[in-house]
Design a protein around this motif. Structure first.
Motif, PDB file in Angstrom:
ATOM      1  N   PRO A 413       0.733  -1.104  -0.057  1.00 16.35           N
ATOM      2  CA  PRO A 413      -0.029  -0.079  -0.003  1.00 16.35           C
ATOM      3  C   PRO A 413       0.760   1.186  -0.074  1.00 16.35           C
ATOM      4  O   PRO A 413       0.383   2.269  -0.565  1.00 16.35           O
ATOM      5  N   ALA A 414       1.932   1.111   0.577  1.00 14.46           N
ATOM      6  CA  ALA A 414       2.753   2.365   0.498  1.00 14.46           C
ATOM      7  C   ALA A 414       3.738   2.698  -0.879  1.00 14.46           C
ATOM      8  O   ALA A 414       4.195   3.636  -0.680  1.00 14.46           O
ATOM      9  N   SER A 415       3.608   1.743  -1.593  1.00 13.85           N
ATOM     10  CA  SER A 415       4.315   1.851  -2.749  1.00 13.85           C
ATOM     11  C   SER A 415       3.872   3.221  -3.625  1.00 13.85           C
ATOM     12  O   SER A 415       2.538   3.553  -3.828  1.00 13.85           O
ATOM     13  N   LEU A 416       4.734   3.961  -3.956  1.00  5.76           N
ATOM     14  CA  LEU A 416       4.940   4.923  -4.886  1.00  5.76           C
ATOM     15  C   LEU A 416       4.202   6.177  -3.785  1.00  5.76           C
ATOM     16  O   LEU A 416       4.036   7.553  -4.477  1.00  5.76           O
ATOM     17  N   TYR A 566       0.923  11.360  -3.035  1.00  8.93           N
ATOM     18  CA  TYR A 566       1.697  10.099  -3.972  1.00  8.93           C
ATOM     19  C   TYR A 566       3.222  10.989  -4.541  1.00  8.93           C
ATOM     20  O   TYR A 566       3.094  12.310  -4.796  1.00  8.93           O
ATOM     21  N   ASN A 567       4.293  10.404  -4.627  1.00  9.84           N
ATOM     22  CA  ASN A 567       5.495  10.654  -5.195  1.00  9.84           C
ATOM     23  C   ASN A 567       5.324  11.016  -6.776  1.00  9.84           C
ATOM     24  O   ASN A 567       5.517   9.985  -7.183  1.00  9.84           O
ATOM     25  N   ARG A 568       5.582  12.000  -7.120  1.00  8.75           N
ATOM     26  CA  ARG A 568       5.423  12.304  -8.612  1.00  8.75           C
ATOM     27  C   ARG A 568       6.396  11.436  -9.393  1.00  8.75           C
ATOM     28  O   ARG A 568       6.063  10.810 -10.529  1.00  8.75           O
ATOM     29  N   ASN A 584       5.812  -5.940  -9.132  1.00 16.02           N
ATOM     30  CA  ASN A 584       4.431  -6.100  -8.564  1.00 16.02           C
ATOM     31  C   ASN A 584       4.188  -5.065  -7.718  1.00 16.02           C
ATOM     32  O   ASN A 584       3.215  -4.446  -7.605  1.00 16.02           O
ATOM     33  N   GLN A 585       5.158  -4.297  -7.033  1.00 19.24           N
ATOM     34  CA  GLN A 585       4.959  -3.271  -6.164  1.00 19.24           C
ATOM     35  C   GLN A 585       4.696  -1.995  -6.990  1.00 19.24           C
ATOM     36  O   GLN A 585       3.867  -0.999  -6.469  1.00 19.24           O
ATOM     37  N   GLN A 586       5.188  -1.879  -7.954  1.00 19.06           N
ATOM     38  CA  GLN A 586       5.053  -0.762  -8.961  1.00 19.06           C
ATOM     39  C   GLN A 586       3.516  -0.787  -9.483  1.00 19.06           C
ATOM     40  O   GLN A 586       2.887   0.186  -9.589  1.00 19.06           O
ATOM     41  N   ARG A 587       3.265  -1.874  -9.859  1.00 15.54           N
ATOM     42  CA  ARG A 587       1.778  -2.236 -10.411  1.00 15.54           C
ATOM     43  C   ARG A 587       0.699  -2.022  -9.440  1.00 15.54           C
ATOM     44  O   ARG A 587      -0.301  -1.229  -9.481  1.00 15.54           O
ATOM     45  N   SER A 588       0.983  -2.571  -8.137  1.00 19.77           N
ATOM     46  CA  SER A 588       0.169  -2.263  -7.196  1.00 19.77           C
ATOM     47  C   SER A 588       0.128  -0.930  -6.891  1.00 19.77           C
ATOM     48  O   SER A 588      -1.070  -0.470  -6.513  1.00 19.77           O
ATOM     49  N   GLY A 589       1.217  -0.154  -6.855  1.00 23.39           N
ATOM     50  CA  GLY A 589       1.121   1.174  -6.570  1.00 23.39           C
ATOM     51  C   GLY A 589       0.253   1.848  -7.433  1.00 23.39           C
ATOM     52  O   GLY A 589      -0.318   2.906  -7.158  1.00 23.39           O
TER      53      GLY A 589
END
Length: 610
Positions: A413-416, A566-568, A584-589
């Motif tokens: 959940p914290a990704s990006l 979110y981090n641009r 996977n983390q980027q896609r989930s983000g």
């Protein structure tokens, strides 16, 4: 199945609040497309949207029963699967019925037994009763929390509804999220009673609440308890099969077209096969539906939670039993359509961030609803029988919720997100606190030690925490299109019995879900009986990934307010990754980013972060 809402106020005349009640009721139209009704008295107002499933001509709500001391009025959502037996018992006690609906059985059962009606019900339900004899509201939710129920205390009463949107339609409720609400949203811990929205609560499974002039009191009427299990392996397997036969027979009762959701896994296949045998006795053929995606075989990538494709196993079951089966094919463009995302996020009221798995489930249910009104699902069998990989590997020993113990999990959940926001949320501490709180609720046998004791904990965590997230998802996505989904594996008799089966017996053949496999192997193809757990499938369509990357870039270019969280640069990096390189983390983000932006546009929440 229906949508309910209402308002109790001891300092207002609610007969003058028809517009407010109508607005609250209208938000539940997707849950009840067949009829709408309201009822109001000076201090109570009830609203109902109906999905007609049993007794189509009757069963209109709000429903009233007159007594010598005043009327009793109810709004009800769900199904009481033992309503036939209860109606017979009430008739023996002198009750006179004017409909064939289970709604009237529940209401007259309350008039006869009061709040003790909950001890007699078998089913999935959420209902509220205004008792004019004592000026009190009684709110009740089923044992496993299959049907949702939310409430919001006011200065002089309460607002309630099947979903938060019904409550937020009232001027007294503010759509506010605090830091703690965001923590709950992102933690994947599903704290019982926590509704995420500030000031709102979820009536916990197996609980009832009473509202009168002295306030609100919530009490537990059912929870998992420890009992001795003395049955042999053979008797345990036989009893589980007997329970499943009874449960599925009851849950096939409907006056509208019904079907099953077939994934080709052990759970849904066993359920479908048993349903097929029972319907054959009535000269009927079971209908089943499965989801699939174009070019899935070419694009498929095995994951820990989904190591195999569904379609070959689905077709094996359909060929093995007498079945009328249909695959629902969903392409990436349909799932990535912003209108689909808005519908899915709107149904859930919150940006859960499961992306294509939510979007495809919504589209699947929408397609099924064109041909059926009731569907049986294999949901929750993994929680009941111990089917997930982490029940059987080192994750079960982790000092946290087992499903969150894998650092490679796509649930990130914290990704990006902005680093300062992730620091403020401090999700690791929040999850640790919730884990400790959850462990305090676990009941133990005095002689349980080692692995048996730990697996008692793991099973309880899944049956009280994880299953709530899955049931809520299934309910929201199905009811968003007016489809009633029933979950046989959540019958409390089955859940309680298997919960008290020793772990060594649950895995007597050295595999996951041994008892369920043993109880149903005789109705399944061998390949399906031996198939390992494979979760609800995601899409690997390159077009879907390209679409969500494009949508995310558009939000960045438009300087959407979601960028406050979110981090641009991180979002742009994820939008530029190729299908083979994206993590996977980027896609989930990205999914969470898009869901969050959609939710902000739909709900326009006020965020108060300390």
């Amino acid at each position: 199945m229906c949508g309910i809402t209402g308002w109790v106020s001891f300092h207002r005349d609610l007969t003058r609040e028809a517009a407010e009640l109508d607005a609250m009721t209208a938000t539940m139209s997707c849950r009840g497309p067949d009829a709408s009704g309201t009822w109001a008295a000076p201090h109570a107002a009830l609203g109902h949207r109906r999905l007609a499933v049993i007794d189509l001509p009757g069963g209109a709500q709000p429903m009233t029963v007159d007594t010598p001391d005043g009327p009793v009025v109810m709004v009800y959502s769900g199904e009481a699967y033992n309503f036939t037996e209860l109606r017979a018992e009430l008739r023996r006690r002198g009750a006179k019925f004017t409909t064939d609906s289970d709604t009237e059985v529940v209401l007259r059962g309350y008039v006869e037994w009061g709040e003790a009606i909950v001890e007699r019900l078998n089913g999935m339900y959420a209902f509220a009763i205004w008792d004019t004899r004592t000026d009190k509201l009684v709110m009740i939710r089923d044992r496993m929390g299959i049907k949702p129920f939310y409430f919001y205390e006011t200065e002089d009463g309460v607002l309630f509804g099947s979903e938060p949107k019904a409550i937020l339609a009232n001027r007294l409720a503010d759509s506010v999220l605090t830091t703690d609400g965001l923590r709950e949203l992102f933690a994947f811990a599903k704290t019982p009673g926590h509704a995420v929205w500030d000031g709102m609560r979820e009536l916990r499974p197996g609980h009832l609440a009473v509202v009168d002039r002295s306030g609100l009191r919530e009490t537990c009427y059912w929870k998992l308890e420890v009992t001795d299990h003395t049955d042999s392996t053979e008797d345990t397997v036989g009893h589980v099969r007997s329970l499943l036969d009874d449960i599925i027979r009851r849950q096939l009762v409907a006056d509208v077209p019904r079907c099953t959701l077939l994934s080709g896994g052990l759970d849904s296949s066993a359920m479908t096969a048993i349903a097929a045998l029972q319907l054959q006795e009535q000269g009927e053929v079971v209908r089943s539906f499965a989801v699939d995606f174009p070019n899935q075989a070419e694009n498929f990538r095995a994951e820990d939670i989904a190591p195999t494709q569904d379609t070959p196993y689905v077709h094996a079951v359909a060929e093995h039993i007498v079945c009328e089966h249909k695959d629902i094919m969903l392409d990436g463009a349909a799932m990535a359509d912003p209108a689909t995302r808005a519908a899915a996020v709107g149904a859930r009221d919150l940006p859960i961030g499961l992306g294509d798995r939510d979007n495809s489930l919504y589209l699947l249910f929408k397609a099924i609803r064109e041909e059926s009104t009731v569907a049986l699902s294999g949901e929750s069998a993994d929680e009941v029988f111990g089917g997930y990989p982490w029940f059987h590997n080192e994750q079960r020993e982790a000092d946290t919720f087992p499903w969150l113990a894998n650092n490679k999990s796509p649930i990130s959940p914290a990704s990006l997100m902005h680093e300062d926001l992730t620091a403020k949320l401090d999700l690791e501490t929040y999850k640790a606190d919730q884990y400790r709180e959850a462990l305090r609720d676990v009941p133990y046998r005095d002689d349980e030690t080692g692995l048996e004791r730990r697996m008692r904990e793991v099973c309880h965590l899944h049956l009280t925490r994880m299953v709530q997230s899955l049931l809520d998802r299934k309910d929201r996505m199905s009811m968003a299109v007016g489809l009633e989904v029933r979950v046989p594996f959540c019958d409390h008799r089955l859940v309680q019995y298997v919960f008290n089966t020793p772990w060594s017996l649950k895995t007597y053949d050295g595999r996951e879900k041994s008892i369920l496999r043993g109880a149903t192997r005789n109705v399944l193809p061998e390949s399906v009986a031996n198939r390992k757990k494979s979760g609800y499938p995601g899409s690997f369509d390159p077009a879907y990934l390209a679409a969500i990357q494009s949508h995310a870039r558009a939000l960045v270019s438009a300087d959407h307010s979601v960028l406050e969280f979110y981090n641009r640069d991180a979002v742009l990096a994820a939008t530029g990754a190729g299908i083979a390189e994206i993590t996977n983390q980027q896609r989930s983000g990205l999914e969470r980013f898009l869901d969050f932006a959609t939710w902000m546009d739909l709900r326009k929440p006020t965020l108060k972060l300390d």
